[in-house]
Design a protein around this motif. Structure first.
Motif, mmCIF file in Angstrom:
data_model
loop_
_atom_site.group_PDB
_atom_site.id
_atom_site.type_symbol
_atom_site.label_atom_id
_atom_site.label_comp_id
_atom_site.label_asym_id
_atom_site.label_seq_id
_atom_site.Cartn_x
_atom_site.Cartn_y
_atom_site.Cartn_z
ATOM 1 N N SER A 104 0.843 -1.199 0.000
ATOM 2 C CA SER A 104 0.000 0.000 0.000
ATOM 3 C C SER A 104 0.878 1.249 0.000
ATOM 4 O O SER A 104 1.887 1.301 0.711
ATOM 5 C CB SER A 104 -0.912 0.016 1.232
ATOM 6 O OG SER A 104 -1.874 -1.004 1.167
ATOM 7 N N VAL A 105 0.483 2.226 -0.795
ATOM 8 C CA VAL A 105 1.267 3.457 -0.956
ATOM 9 C C VAL A 105 0.376 4.659 -0.646
ATOM 10 O O VAL A 105 -0.778 4.708 -1.068
ATOM 11 C CB VAL A 105 1.818 3.577 -2.394
ATOM 12 C CG1 VAL A 105 2.595 4.872 -2.574
ATOM 13 C CG2 VAL A 105 2.695 2.379 -2.723
ATOM 14 N N ASP A 106 0.922 5.627 0.078
ATOM 15 C CA ASP A 106 0.201 6.858 0.358
ATOM 16 C C ASP A 106 1.188 7.874 0.919
ATOM 17 O O ASP A 106 2.385 7.583 1.038
ATOM 18 C CB ASP A 106 -0.946 6.623 1.349
ATOM 19 C CG ASP A 106 -2.085 7.631 1.183
ATOM 20 O OD1 ASP A 106 -1.885 8.649 0.478
ATOM 21 O OD2 ASP A 106 -3.171 7.411 1.750
ATOM 22 N N ALA A 107 0.687 9.058 1.258
ATOM 23 C CA ALA A 107 1.532 10.113 1.815
ATOM 24 C C ALA A 107 0.796 10.809 2.934
ATOM 25 O O ALA A 107 -0.447 10.817 2.977
ATOM 26 C CB ALA A 107 1.925 11.121 0.730
ATOM 27 N N THR A 108 1.552 11.392 3.859
ATOM 28 C CA THR A 108 0.966 12.136 4.958
ATOM 29 C C THR A 108 1.719 13.447 5.162
ATOM 30 O O THR A 108 2.929 13.522 4.902
ATOM 31 C CB THR A 108 0.969 11.311 6.267
ATOM 32 O OG1 THR A 108 0.217 11.996 7.274
ATOM 33 C CG2 THR A 108 2.382 11.081 6.777
ATOM 34 N N ALA A 207 1.461 -6.454 -5.828
ATOM 35 C CA ALA A 207 0.355 -5.530 -6.115
ATOM 36 C C ALA A 207 0.646 -4.198 -5.443
ATOM 37 O O ALA A 207 1.358 -4.142 -4.437
ATOM 38 C CB ALA A 207 -0.969 -6.101 -5.615
ATOM 39 N N VAL A 208 0.112 -3.126 -6.021
ATOM 40 C CA VAL A 208 0.157 -1.801 -5.401
ATOM 41 C C VAL A 208 -1.279 -1.363 -5.151
ATOM 42 O O VAL A 208 -2.089 -1.296 -6.079
ATOM 43 C CB VAL A 208 0.892 -0.780 -6.279
ATOM 44 C CG1 VAL A 208 0.629 0.648 -5.792
ATOM 45 C CG2 VAL A 208 2.385 -1.054 -6.269
ATOM 46 N N ILE A 209 -1.568 -1.080 -3.877
ATOM 47 C CA ILE A 209 -2.899 -0.652 -3.461
ATOM 48 C C ILE A 209 -2.803 0.815 -3.066
ATOM 49 O O ILE A 209 -1.972 1.187 -2.236
ATOM 50 C CB ILE A 209 -3.392 -1.501 -2.268
ATOM 51 C CG1 ILE A 209 -3.284 -2.997 -2.599
ATOM 52 C CG2 ILE A 209 -4.815 -1.124 -1.896
ATOM 53 C CD1 ILE A 209 -3.529 -3.910 -1.411
ATOM 54 N N ALA A 210 -3.631 1.652 -3.670
ATOM 55 C CA ALA A 210 -3.543 3.087 -3.405
ATOM 56 C C ALA A 210 -4.897 3.738 -3.644
ATOM 57 O O ALA A 210 -5.797 3.143 -4.245
ATOM 58 C CB ALA A 210 -2.482 3.729 -4.307
ATOM 59 N N ASP A 211 -5.046 4.975 -3.167
ATOM 60 C CA ASP A 211 -6.311 5.689 -3.335
ATOM 61 C C ASP A 211 -6.361 6.400 -4.686
ATOM 62 O O ASP A 211 -5.475 6.227 -5.538
ATOM 63 C CB ASP A 211 -6.547 6.653 -2.174
ATOM 64 C CG ASP A 211 -5.483 7.738 -2.073
ATOM 65 O OD1 ASP A 211 -4.781 7.998 -3.073
ATOM 66 O OD2 ASP A 211 -5.336 8.329 -0.983
ATOM 67 N N LYS A 212 -7.365 7.233 -4.889
ATOM 68 C CA LYS A 212 -7.608 7.851 -6.198
ATOM 69 C C LYS A 212 -6.528 8.845 -6.615
ATOM 70 O O LYS A 212 -6.462 9.221 -7.785
ATOM 71 C CB LYS A 212 -8.973 8.531 -6.193
ATOM 72 C CG LYS A 212 -10.128 7.551 -6.069
ATOM 73 C CD LYS A 212 -11.465 8.280 -6.064
ATOM 74 C CE LYS A 212 -12.616 7.298 -5.929
ATOM 75 N NZ LYS A 212 -13.935 7.993 -5.929
ATOM 76 N N ALA A 213 -5.683 9.272 -5.684
ATOM 77 C CA ALA A 213 -4.600 10.189 -6.051
ATOM 78 C C ALA A 213 -3.614 9.524 -7.015
ATOM 79 O O ALA A 213 -2.834 10.212 -7.686
ATOM 80 C CB ALA A 213 -3.866 10.668 -4.801
ATOM 81 N N SER A 236 -14.079 10.071 -10.301
ATOM 82 C CA SER A 236 -15.367 10.253 -10.976
ATOM 83 C C SER A 236 -15.202 11.003 -12.298
ATOM 84 O O SER A 236 -15.881 10.696 -13.285
ATOM 85 C CB SER A 236 -16.337 11.013 -10.064
ATOM 86 O OG SER A 236 -15.794 12.261 -9.664
ATOM 87 N N ASP A 237 -14.284 11.988 -12.358
ATOM 88 C CA ASP A 237 -14.104 12.721 -13.610
ATOM 89 C C ASP A 237 -13.451 11.852 -14.680
ATOM 90 O O ASP A 237 -13.700 12.018 -15.873
ATOM 91 C CB ASP A 237 -13.293 14.001 -13.390
ATOM 92 C CG ASP A 237 -11.921 13.737 -12.807
ATOM 93 O OD1 ASP A 237 -11.694 12.628 -12.256
ATOM 94 O OD2 ASP A 237 -11.055 14.626 -12.903
ATOM 95 N N GLU A 238 -12.616 10.888 -14.265
ATOM 96 C CA GLU A 238 -12.011 9.960 -15.223
ATOM 97 C C GLU A 238 -13.073 9.027 -15.798
ATOM 98 O O GLU A 238 -13.054 8.710 -16.994
ATOM 99 C CB GLU A 238 -10.906 9.158 -14.544
ATOM 100 C CG GLU A 238 -9.685 9.979 -14.162
ATOM 101 C CD GLU A 238 -8.680 9.194 -13.347
ATOM 102 O OE1 GLU A 238 -7.513 9.620 -13.273
ATOM 103 O OE2 GLU A 238 -9.054 8.148 -12.777
#
Length: 305
Positions: A104-108, A207-213, A236-238
């Motif tokens: 899982s990948v993200d940023a804070t 696998a890479v799990i990430a949010d819509k960013a 949603s815009d995509e």
């Protein structure tokens, strides 16, 4: 620091320290005074970041002179000591089959204190510095010191990759204004788990799990080109843009909803990381010293495995 020291001042159990101490630099061939009690100094560094106090406020008992702890931390940040320790701990865990490669990948965001920001910076932070494995120190520190101006003011951002159980595999420091998705390749490049036996280090997640960013097509294509399963929902815009194009827009992007439920492990990792006040708020002027503390916290996590 002796084994009788109050647990209030310790983060390493005796078993954890027995794993970490042999991986630290030795005194052999080193000029000047030999290193003092390694455990006391490393515990002092961890205590400073856990509490968020100024280096000068480190208790002399049980930690000794604060200058010793600061200089050791600065040395270890410059020479990549904690990166090497983490690489060895990861190698041992992977050899035992204890690394879950659904990453899982993200940023804070972390607010930069005024003590961290009273330094010369370009108008825009150039981004991530090196992970210190191969480059001299002058090429490791990003030009903007990993501090940028975002909606929250002057901030820094920790971009992280964690395994399927929320344990850190990689960390990159940038200014708080940097886009999460734009740093995806840099974060994944920081994953490098050596083999205990012969063979090249493992660098590719299953696998890479990430949010819509991270949902842009360029990121998806880059992951698929490496044979990595993409578990990222569409914006949603995509979806609307794809539908407007009709048959040329292609079909819906597949999403493994069961796998995506595991994405919260990276959020839990950040919650635990920010229990260290010196990481929840950045007091360090240099990105490399701040990142070194992030990697030290990761080493503590993996030394428990």
């Amino acid at each position: 620091m002796g084994v009788t020291a109050s647990s209030r001042y310790r983060v390493f159990s005796d078993e954890q320290w027995a794993r970490v101490e042999p991986l630290l630099p030795s005194n052999e061939g080193r000029r000047g005074h030999p290193f003092g009690d390694n455990r006391r100094v490393v515990e002092a560094i961890a205590y400073r970041y856990r509490t968020g106090i100024a280096w000068r406020d480190l208790p002399r008992e049980p930690f000794g002179a604060w200058q010793t702890a600061w200089k050791r931390h600065r040395r270890y940040a410059a020479d990549g000591t904690w990166d090497r320790v983490l690489a060895r701990l990861l190698a041992e865990a992977d050899a035992a089959g204890q690394v879950d490669w659904a990453v899982s990948v993200d940023a804070t965001i972390a607010r930069a204190h005024q003590h961290a920001t009273n330094t010369t910076r370009p108008d825009q932070d150039t981004g991530a510095g090196s992970n210190h494995r191969d480059l001299p120190i002058e090429r490791c520190e990003p030009a903007g010191h990993g501090i940028g101006r975002s909606r929250g003011g002057l901030t820094t951002k920790i971009h992280a990759a964690v395994d399927g159980r929320g344990r850190p595999l990689a960390a990159v420091i940038t200014g708080g204004h940097r886009n999460d998705g734009a740093l995806l390749a840099t974060v994944l490049a920081d994953i490098r788990v050596p083999r205990l036996a012969a063979g090249r280090p493992r660098t590719r997640p299953d696998a890479v799990i990430a949010d819509k960013a991270y949902s842009a097509g360029i990121y998806r294509r880059a992951l698929r080109a490496r044979g990595i399963k993409v578990v990222v929902p569409e914006k949603s815009d995509e979806i609307a843009a794809r539908k407007r194009r009709g048959a040329r827009g292609g079909g819906p992007r597949g999403l493994d909803t069961i796998a995506y439920r595991g994405r919260n492990v990276v959020e839990r990792h950040f919650a635990l990381t920010k229990q260290w006040r010196g990481l929840a708020t950045r007091y360090d002027k240099l990105a490399i010293t701040y990142r070194a503390a992030v990697i030290l916290a990761a080493c503590i996590t993996w030394s428990r495995v």
